[in-house]
Design a protein around this motif. Structure first.
Motif, PDB file in Angstrom:
ATOM      1  N   UNK A 454      30.868  43.364  39.730  1.00 22.80           N
ATOM      2  CA  UNK A 454      29.521  44.027  39.126  1.00 22.80           C
ATOM      3  C   UNK A 454      28.239  43.507  39.889  1.00 22.80           C
ATOM      4  N   UNK A 455      28.325  42.042  39.867  1.00 22.19           N
ATOM      5  CA  UNK A 455      27.135  41.464  40.116  1.00 22.19           C
ATOM      6  C   UNK A 455      27.221  40.450  41.438  1.00 22.19           C
ATOM      7  N   UNK A 456      28.151  40.188  42.250  1.00 27.78           N
ATOM      8  CA  UNK A 456      28.393  39.429  43.162  1.00 27.78           C
ATOM      9  C   UNK A 456      27.736  39.988  44.252  1.00 27.78           C
ATOM     10  N   UNK A 457      27.174  39.171  45.385  1.00 29.07           N
ATOM     11  CA  UNK A 457      26.773  39.769  46.729  1.00 29.07           C
ATOM     12  C   UNK A 457      28.193  40.179  47.636  1.00 29.07           C
ATOM     13  N   UNK A 458      27.934  41.072  48.671  1.00 32.18           N
ATOM     14  CA  UNK A 458      28.987  41.365  49.400  1.00 32.18           C
ATOM     15  C   UNK A 458      29.711  39.904  49.851  1.00 32.18           C
ATOM     16  N   UNK A 459      28.738  38.948  50.284  1.00 26.57           N
ATOM     17  CA  UNK A 459      29.641  37.617  50.600  1.00 26.57           C
ATOM     18  C   UNK A 459      30.089  37.037  49.583  1.00 26.57           C
ATOM     19  N   UNK A 460      29.882  36.902  48.371  1.00 28.70           N
ATOM     20  CA  UNK A 460      30.505  36.250  47.280  1.00 28.70           C
ATOM     21  C   UNK A 460      31.829  37.131  46.933  1.00 28.70           C
ATOM     22  N   UNK A 461      31.555  38.416  46.978  1.00 30.64           N
ATOM     23  CA  UNK A 461      32.902  39.098  46.730  1.00 30.64           C
ATOM     24  C   UNK A 461      34.043  38.820  47.960  1.00 30.64           C
ATOM     25  N   UNK A 462      33.551  38.689  49.057  1.00 28.84           N
ATOM     26  CA  UNK A 462      34.394  38.731  50.083  1.00 28.84           C
ATOM     27  C   UNK A 462      35.156  37.487  49.932  1.00 28.84           C
ATOM     28  N   UNK A 463      34.520  36.258  49.460  1.00 26.29           N
ATOM     29  CA  UNK A 463      35.001  34.865  49.322  1.00 26.29           C
ATOM     30  C   UNK A 463      35.887  34.691  48.281  1.00 26.29           C
ATOM     31  N   UNK A 464      35.407  35.228  46.916  1.00 28.56           N
ATOM     32  CA  UNK A 464      36.325  35.055  45.708  1.00 28.56           C
ATOM     33  C   UNK A 464      37.373  35.950  45.561  1.00 28.56           C
ATOM     34  N   UNK A 465      37.129  37.290  46.040  1.00 25.88           N
ATOM     35  CA  UNK A 465      38.307  38.253  46.043  1.00 25.88           C
ATOM     36  C   UNK A 465      39.401  37.583  46.907  1.00 25.88           C
ATOM     37  N   UNK A 466      38.865  36.854  48.269  1.00 23.21           N
ATOM     38  CA  UNK A 466      40.013  36.388  49.178  1.00 23.21           C
ATOM     39  C   UNK A 466      40.715  35.236  48.345  1.00 23.21           C
ATOM     40  N   UNK A 467      40.011  34.622  47.537  1.00 30.18           N
ATOM     41  CA  UNK A 467      40.700  33.386  46.602  1.00 30.18           C
ATOM     42  C   UNK A 467      41.847  34.006  45.785  1.00 30.18           C
ATOM     43  N   UNK A 468      41.461  35.002  44.852  1.00 28.84           N
ATOM     44  CA  UNK A 468      42.187  35.732  44.034  1.00 28.84           C
ATOM     45  C   UNK A 468      43.602  36.590  44.783  1.00 28.84           C
ATOM     46  N   UNK A 469      43.382  37.000  45.955  1.00 21.99           N
ATOM     47  CA  UNK A 469      44.385  37.499  46.685  1.00 21.99           C
ATOM     48  C   UNK A 469      45.445  36.421  47.008  1.00 21.99           C
ATOM     49  N   UNK A 470      45.012  34.994  47.248  1.00 23.48           N
ATOM     50  CA  UNK A 470      45.707  34.082  47.726  1.00 23.48           C
ATOM     51  C   UNK A 470      46.312  33.423  46.553  1.00 23.48           C
ATOM     52  N   UNK A 471      46.084  33.928  45.220  1.00 20.38           N
ATOM     53  CA  UNK A 471      46.747  33.265  44.355  1.00 20.38           C
ATOM     54  C   UNK A 471      45.804  32.231  43.346  1.00 20.38           C
ATOM     55  N   UNK A 472      44.551  32.155  43.739  1.00 21.02           N
ATOM     56  CA  UNK A 472      43.601  31.571  42.994  1.00 21.02           C
ATOM     57  C   UNK A 472      43.528  32.071  41.657  1.00 21.02           C
TER      58      UNK A 472
END
Length: 752
Positions: A454-472
């Motif tokens: 809802x609130x992240x910038x595209x760069x923040x979303x790309x990084x943290x969503x990538x973390x979640x997909x990797x099991x973070x």
């Protein structure tokens, strides 16, 4: 073959004329819509009842059902429910018509099916004769049993109960307005082979009728309370609808009705082979709604309003109608079926994904559910020991990270499943059946991803969503002790001299953070806005202590956290204030996850009860039975609890669907409806879960209370988790919406 007279029939003495059957002047749907809109009282007068029945016949209810009932049972059920919103008596006649149509379609010969199709096309009614006594003795022929006709519509064809020389019971299709005399011989060609006297269709149809009539009673009572209700003596409220006790009790009735309505839909959607047990659970649930209406509404409305006597009569009529079947025996039959050793297959535990293996990206709802079931089976193996020793599930959470479940809500444009709310809550519910603590740890994780979306910038979303997909996994550091109100935040971001920020502060109830990868810390930014600073668990200055001492959910590690000069990069600060209107559903989704935890725990408690009863429980020494399963009180109570669980699960599914629909519509009405549905689900799930987890011991016997079995963990977990929110205010939201027309966005109340 006997011919059928196709002349006009009558309804309550009123002939159905050609004018009344003119399909061009009105339709069945428009007739129902008008009657539902105009019938605001508790019940129809005899004259209105007759007019309603006549108009339905004129609008083609018989021919319409004759066409759709064999093809679309769900549509026929919903039609019965809608008719019951106007008249329960007329709905009863229509329900019998549908039951007869479905029975002939399923068990009849091609000739019988054709005969019925022609009859309904000619506007002739089918009816059902109900057995009133068992056969007096053996007969050499197939004969009609002693029975009575329920329909007031002078049916031309009847499904009647019959007895055979072997003592078997079946039914037959005969041409008659009244049940043939007991002992009348029946031609073999008239038998509905394989059909028994009762049917799951009857239970479903009558449940639909009860729910429709209950809805009418609740909403009529709400109108009277709003327009005429007077506060009780000694109260300071100017209106009865401002009385919090009245609001909450209306809210609970509404929550029960909503969840049971969804159970009706789920039952109809079930495969026909599974519908018998599901129909029994549904009838128990519908009867519970009726009982609540009967006991609650008269007191809520009071004796001083106009037509109070009509309310009491309508409530009593509804309660009597619920006795069409014996609720106790229905629940006992359900319990007997569910307590058979071969009902539930032993789940496969599956293998833990090896460390270092790639984390899968789950592609569908079914893949997510399958992964959750496999993980839950592994999780259950040592759940009792973890709870007993208060051992944080570090290894189990690493296993969870390798399942791919932590990334299911990642949006599709970032490579994720973009799982629906329905998928998320089902995953959480399944995991909670095995371990409520691990399921609860998922709540802050999915909540953090929602904030980023809802609130992240595209760069923040790309990084943290990538973390979640990797099991973070994401924990939380939101709550602070010593503030004036829950949710107040004193922790602030402070600009660092070398760029970025530092965070100093103390947090409590940091569920999941003890072993998380990222910790979202609720802060105020330098401008005073609400923000979330995502801190690495391994960062210097982060100190998390597992000092959680709750009686339940012992292994969530919901302990204390201290952040001392913790460095935070600027691009790791999520500006939550940016979410604006988009955050309106965040609270509803969080409530649904909380509800899923309690409902999953309730399912785990019932499964543990079943396992103990089948394998360990011993019957009372005073009973001449070999197994506890033969105890009628055990089977009945188990069936009732199973029905209550089914209500909770259906309510959860309904609320999740409403949340997903509101996410698309984004209208105030849809968001408020989803918010209230989530509140209802959380409150009702807690209530039902506590009942099941407590009743577990009464059903299983004294030995089940041994500490080493750990069966008490279900009640302790639900009791502890249900205190997360004040459940009474969840019912309050629902009742307030009904009585005052209030809209809710999270905890914010608005009148439009």
């Amino acid at each position: 073959m006997t011919t059928i007279d196709a002349t006009s029939t009558s309804v309550d003495g009123n002939p159905v004329t050609d004018t009344e059957t003119d399909r061009e002047n009105f339709t069945l749907e428009s007739t129902l819509d008008r009657w539902i809109a105009e019938s605001t009282g508790f019940r129809l007068t005899p004259a209105q009842e007759s007019a309603f029945a006549t108009e339905l016949r004129g609008a083609g209810v018989v021919s319409t059902l004759g066409f759709i009932a064999p093809l679309d049972f769900a549509a026929a059920v919903q039609l019965v429910r809608r008719i019951a919103q106007v008249s329960l008596d007329v709905a009863a006649d229509v329900a019998d018509l549908v039951e007869a149509l479905v029975r002939v379609d399923r068990f009849g010969t091609a000739e019988q099916v054709s005969r019925v199709a022609q009859a309904t096309a000619d506007d002739l009614v089918l009816g059902v004769a109900v057995r009133t006594a068992d056969a007096a003795g053996p007969s050499k022929d197939v004969v009609v049993a002693e029975a009575r006709v329920r329909s007031r519509w002078a049916p031309a064809l009847l499904v009647v109960p019959v007895d055979t020389p072997t003592g078997a019971r079946t039914t037959a299709l005969v041409v008659s307005e009244d049940a043939p005399a007991p002992g009348t011989a029946v031609d073999q060609s008239d038998l509905l082979v394989g059909s028994t006297a009762g049917s799951s269709a009857e239970s479903v149809l009558w449940s639909a009728a009860l729910l429709g009539a209950a809805e009418r009673a609740i909403f009529a009572a709400a109108v009277v309370t709003r327009e005429q209700g007077k506060p009780w003596s000694g109260r300071t409220y100017e209106r009865l609808i401002d009385d919090p006790y009245v609001i909450v009790r209306f809210g609970r009735l509404r929550a029960e009705l909503h969840a049971t309505d969804r159970l009706l839909l789920d039952t109809v959607a079930a495969p026909e082979s599974d519908r018998t047990a599901a129909a029994a659970l549904l009838y128990s649930a519908a009867s519970q709604v009726v009982t609540s209406v009967y006991t609650e509404l008269p007191e809520l409305v009071g004796a001083e309003v106009d037509r109070a006597d009509d309310l009491w009569d309508a409530a009593a009529t509804l309660r009597r109608a619920a006795l069409r079947h014996s609720v106790a025996w229905t629940e006992a039959i359900a319990g007997q079926g569910l307590l058979k050793p071969d009902v539930a297959a032993v789940p496969e535990q599956g293998e833990v994904t090896p460390v270092g293996a790639d984390v899968p990206v789950l592609q569908t709802h079914n893949e997510a559910v399958s992964a959750a079931r496999s993980f839950a089976a592994r999780l259950a193996v040592a759940a009792v020991e973890r709870d007993r020793d208060r051992r944080h599930p570090v290894a189990e959470l690493k296993d969870l990270a390798r399942t791919g479940l932590l990334g299911v809500t990642v949006p599709a444009q970032f490579g994720g499943l973009a799982a629906s709310t329905a998928t998320v809550v089902e995953v959480v519910r399944i995991i909670a059946t095995a371990d409520g603590s691990v399921a609860q740890i998922l709540q802050p994780h999915f909540g953090a991803l929602e904030v980023i979306a809802l609130s992240g910038t595209p760069e923040q979303q790309r990084f943290f969503f990538g973390e979640a997909l990797n099991g973070a996994r994401f924990g939380n550091a939101n709550a602070e002790l010593g503030t004036k109100a829950a949710g107040d935040i004193r922790t602030r971001l402070i600009h660092s001299q070398d760029g970025g920020f530092t965070v100093d502060g103390d947090k409590a109830y940091t569920t999941g953070s003890y072993s998380a990868d990222w910790i979202p810390v609720s802060v105020r930014d330098p401008a005073g806005n609400r923000a979330s600073a995502l801190v690495s668990r391994a960062a210097d200055g982060v100190d998390i202590v597992d000092d959680w001492s709750g009686i339940g959910q012992r292994t969530t590690a919901s302990g204390s956290a201290t952040f001392a000069g913790v460095r935070v990069f600027e691009h790791h600060v999520i500006a939550q204030w940016r979410a604006g209107e988009g955050s309106h559903l965040t609270g509803a989704k969080a409530n649904l996850v909380h509800g899923a935890v309690n409902i999953g725990l309730a399912a785990g408690a019932l499964a543990a009860t079943r396992d103990y009863v089948l394998t360990k429980a011993r019957p009372s020494k005073d009973l001449a039975i070999e197994s506890v399963v033969e105890d009628p009180h055990v089977t009945r109570r188990f069936g009732r609890l199973a029905a209550r669980l089914a209500v909770a699960e259906s309510g959860l599914a309904r609320a999740a669907d409403l949340a997903d629909a509101a996410g698309v519509d984004q209208t105030p009405a849809s968001i408020s409806e989803a918010t209230i549905a989530a509140a209802e689900t959380e409150a009702l799930g807690s209530e039902i879960g506590l009942d099941i987890a407590s009743e577990l011991f009464a059903l299983s016997g004294a030995s089940s209370s041994r500490a080493e079995l750990g069966l008490d963990r279900f009640w302790r977990d639900i009791r502890t988790h249900s205190l997360h929110d004040t459940m009474i205010w969840k019912y309050h939201q629902s009742g307030d919406a009904l009585l005052s027309g209030a809209y809710y966005f999270g905890n914010r109340r608005t009148l439009y």
